[in-house]
Design a protein around this motif. Structure first.
Motif, PDB file in Angstrom:
ATOM      1  N   THR A  34      -1.365  -1.196  -4.137  1.00 21.73           N
ATOM      2  CA  THR A  34      -2.509  -0.298  -3.988  1.00 21.73           C
ATOM      3  C   THR A  34      -1.972   1.110  -3.805  1.00 21.73           C
ATOM      4  O   THR A  34      -1.176   1.355  -2.885  1.00 21.73           O
ATOM      5  CB  THR A  34      -3.370  -0.691  -2.770  1.00 21.73           C
ATOM      6  OG1 THR A  34      -3.884  -2.004  -2.957  1.00 21.73           O
ATOM      7  CG2 THR A  34      -4.530   0.287  -2.590  1.00 21.73           C
ATOM      8  N   TRP A  35      -2.370   2.027  -4.683  1.00 28.20           N
ATOM      9  CA  TRP A  35      -1.879   3.417  -4.648  1.00 28.20           C
ATOM     10  C   TRP A  35      -3.029   4.363  -4.307  1.00 28.20           C
ATOM     11  O   TRP A  35      -4.119   4.236  -4.856  1.00 28.20           O
ATOM     12  CB  TRP A  35      -1.261   3.803  -5.985  1.00 28.20           C
ATOM     13  CG  TRP A  35      -1.087   5.304  -6.146  1.00 28.20           C
ATOM     14  CD1 TRP A  35      -1.955   6.183  -6.747  1.00 28.20           C
ATOM     15  CD2 TRP A  35       0.020   6.086  -5.687  1.00 28.20           C
ATOM     16  NE1 TRP A  35      -1.453   7.466  -6.689  1.00 28.20           N
ATOM     17  CE2 TRP A  35      -0.246   7.436  -6.038  1.00 28.20           C
ATOM     18  CE3 TRP A  35       1.205   5.786  -5.020  1.00 28.20           C
ATOM     19  CZ2 TRP A  35       0.627   8.473  -5.750  1.00 28.20           C
ATOM     20  CZ3 TRP A  35       2.072   6.821  -4.727  1.00 28.20           C
ATOM     21  CH2 TRP A  35       1.794   8.138  -5.081  1.00 28.20           C
ATOM     22  N   ARG A  36      -2.757   5.311  -3.403  1.00 31.40           N
ATOM     23  CA  ARG A  36      -3.728   6.340  -3.075  1.00 31.40           C
ATOM     24  C   ARG A  36      -3.017   7.700  -3.002  1.00 31.40           C
ATOM     25  O   ARG A  36      -2.018   7.846  -2.287  1.00 31.40           O
ATOM     26  CB  ARG A  36      -4.412   6.066  -1.731  1.00 31.40           C
ATOM     27  CG  ARG A  36      -5.259   4.814  -1.695  1.00 31.40           C
ATOM     28  CD  ARG A  36      -6.567   4.980  -2.432  1.00 31.40           C
ATOM     29  NE  ARG A  36      -7.422   3.811  -2.276  1.00 31.40           N
ATOM     30  CZ  ARG A  36      -7.390   2.751  -3.058  1.00 31.40           C
ATOM     31  NH1 ARG A  36      -6.544   2.702  -4.077  1.00 31.40           N
ATOM     32  NH2 ARG A  36      -8.201   1.724  -2.847  1.00 31.40           N
TER      33      ARG A  36
ATOM     34  N   ASP B  27       1.927  -6.565  -6.208  1.00 33.10           N
ATOM     35  CA  ASP B  27       0.538  -6.215  -5.919  1.00 33.10           C
ATOM     36  C   ASP B  27       0.534  -4.871  -5.179  1.00 33.10           C
ATOM     37  O   ASP B  27       0.828  -4.819  -3.985  1.00 33.10           O
ATOM     38  CB  ASP B  27      -0.095  -7.317  -5.067  1.00 33.10           C
ATOM     39  CG  ASP B  27      -1.506  -6.970  -4.597  1.00 33.10           C
ATOM     40  OD1 ASP B  27      -2.087  -5.990  -5.103  1.00 33.10           O
ATOM     41  OD2 ASP B  27      -2.026  -7.679  -3.712  1.00 33.10           O
TER      42      ASP B  27
ATOM     43  N   PHE C 228      -7.173  -1.821   3.745  1.00 30.03           N
ATOM     44  CA  PHE C 228      -6.181  -2.602   2.983  1.00 30.03           C
ATOM     45  C   PHE C 228      -5.683  -3.782   3.800  1.00 30.03           C
ATOM     46  O   PHE C 228      -5.633  -4.918   3.312  1.00 30.03           O
ATOM     47  CB  PHE C 228      -5.019  -1.689   2.589  1.00 30.03           C
ATOM     48  CG  PHE C 228      -3.804  -2.415   2.078  1.00 30.03           C
ATOM     49  CD1 PHE C 228      -3.735  -2.878   0.763  1.00 30.03           C
ATOM     50  CD2 PHE C 228      -2.703  -2.623   2.905  1.00 30.03           C
ATOM     51  CE1 PHE C 228      -2.615  -3.543   0.290  1.00 30.03           C
ATOM     52  CE2 PHE C 228      -1.574  -3.278   2.438  1.00 30.03           C
ATOM     53  CZ  PHE C 228      -1.532  -3.737   1.131  1.00 30.03           C
TER      54      PHE C 228
ATOM     55  N   PHE D 169       0.868  -1.186   0.000  1.00 32.85           N
ATOM     56  CA  PHE D 169       0.000   0.000   0.000  1.00 32.85           C
ATOM     57  C   PHE D 169       0.897   1.225   0.000  1.00 32.85           C
ATOM     58  O   PHE D 169       1.771   1.374   0.871  1.00 32.85           O
ATOM     59  CB  PHE D 169      -0.894   0.039   1.235  1.00 32.85           C
ATOM     60  CG  PHE D 169      -1.773   1.276   1.325  1.00 32.85           C
ATOM     61  CD1 PHE D 169      -3.076   1.233   0.877  1.00 32.85           C
ATOM     62  CD2 PHE D 169      -1.281   2.470   1.835  1.00 32.85           C
ATOM     63  CE1 PHE D 169      -3.894   2.369   0.934  1.00 32.85           C
ATOM     64  CE2 PHE D 169      -2.081   3.612   1.894  1.00 32.85           C
ATOM     65  CZ  PHE D 169      -3.393   3.549   1.443  1.00 32.85           C
TER      66      PHE D 169
ATOM     67  N   ASP E  16      -8.036   4.017   4.935  1.00 32.54           N
ATOM     68  CA  ASP E  16      -7.687   3.244   3.742  1.00 32.54           C
ATOM     69  C   ASP E  16      -6.680   2.146   4.086  1.00 32.54           C
ATOM     70  O   ASP E  16      -6.759   1.028   3.558  1.00 32.54           O
ATOM     71  CB  ASP E  16      -7.111   4.158   2.664  1.00 32.54           C
ATOM     72  CG  ASP E  16      -8.166   5.024   1.994  1.00 32.54           C
ATOM     73  OD1 ASP E  16      -9.369   4.753   2.173  1.00 32.54           O
ATOM     74  OD2 ASP E  16      -7.774   5.983   1.294  1.00 32.54           O
TER      75      ASP E  16
END
Length: 276
Positions: free
Chosen positions: A247-249, A245, A270, A217, A266
């Motif tokens: 996850t980008w925010r 794998d 995650f 993340f 978030d």
């Protein structure tokens, strides 16, 4: 630890309030240390009922190590708890050769700490998948380096407002190669020829490459002028190019910090999605 000439402060440990099931190791940024970082982060409230992070994860043991005292070039050679040297605040990608000594020593220290925490988890019937590495700013950069050559598939890596050291070189040795395993091996060979550290794996090829399967993340403030959002996005692209794998925010209105409750929520979502 690994280098007897450099002594890290004892980690700050926050024990779980319920039976121990997981461990999170959290790495601080520049100009701070594990003690300050723990007080700042663990007092952060999540959304909904306003629970803090320890209240939301009562079975988690939180471990906050500190970088060893080093002279930091960007701060007039002031002695500070840093993971590696920084040449200039304006561009963290400048002076990478001066970062090598710190990356090497800190990586060895953190690998030993991770091994010790995994051994504790194994005694209670858990394991490496129940350990998360979490870093902010320089701690994110340090954690990213450890994940790429650590040799263990951890439960997750959470990186906030950071960058990937030697990112251009990492991309350079992996770009143009179609086979994912070959890309990963090329990166591993480069990293360990640059900053050799002890593997956490059993030494087999599969074991050495296992850390590339760690879920990631990455969160970054879109108004961050200290660690440019571009650097965080480039790190994301590098990870994705290795088949990781990710996850980008990105967070509007956020500078160099974490966004509450949005970003912390978030991260909670995650981690729970990764069966943490």
């Amino acid at each position: 630890m690994s280098n007897t000439s450099i002594k890290h402060p004892e980690p700050i440990i926050i024990p779980p309030s319920k039976p121990h099931t997981h461990t999170i190791i959290l790495l601080h940024g520049l100009t701070t240390n594990g003690s300050i970082f723990s007080a700042q982060l663990l007092s952060t409230a999540l959304n909904g009922a306003g629970l803090t992070i320890p209240q939301s994860f009562p079975g988690v043991k939180f471990v906050f190590p500190s970088g060893a005292p080093r002279r930091c070039t960007a701060f007039n050679n002031t002695l500070m708890n840093v993971w590696f040297d920084v040449s200039t605040i304006d561009d963290r990608t400048v002076g990478e050769d001066e970062q090598i000594e710190g990356l090497r020593e800190s990586s060895g220290y953190l690998c030993e700490l991770i091994q010790a925490e995994i051994a504790i988890l194994e005694k209670i019937g858990r394991g490496e998948r129940d350990l998360v590495l979490w870093g902010f700013s320089q701690g994110c950069a340090m954690g990213a380096w450890v994940v790429l050559n650590g040799g263990r598939k951890l439960g997750a890596f959470v990186g906030l407002s950071g960058w990937l050291p030697f990112r251009r070189q990492v991309d350079g040795v992996s770009n143009g190669e179609e086979n994912q395993e070959v890309r990963r091996r090329s990166v591993l060979d480069f990293m360990n020829s640059t900053v050799p550290i002890p593997f956490l794996s059993d030494g087999s090829t599969a074991g050495k490459l296992a850390s590339f399967d760690t879920p990631v993340f990455l969160g970054h403030g879109l108004q961050d002028i200290k660690i440019r959002t571009q650097w965080g996005m480039e790190m994301r692209n590098s990870f994705e190019g290795l088949g990781m794998d990710v996850t980008w925010r990105g967070y509007e209105g956020l500078e160099h910090w974490w966004k509450t409750p949005t970003e912390i929520d978030d991260i909670e979502e995650f981690l729970r999605g990764k069966e943490f």
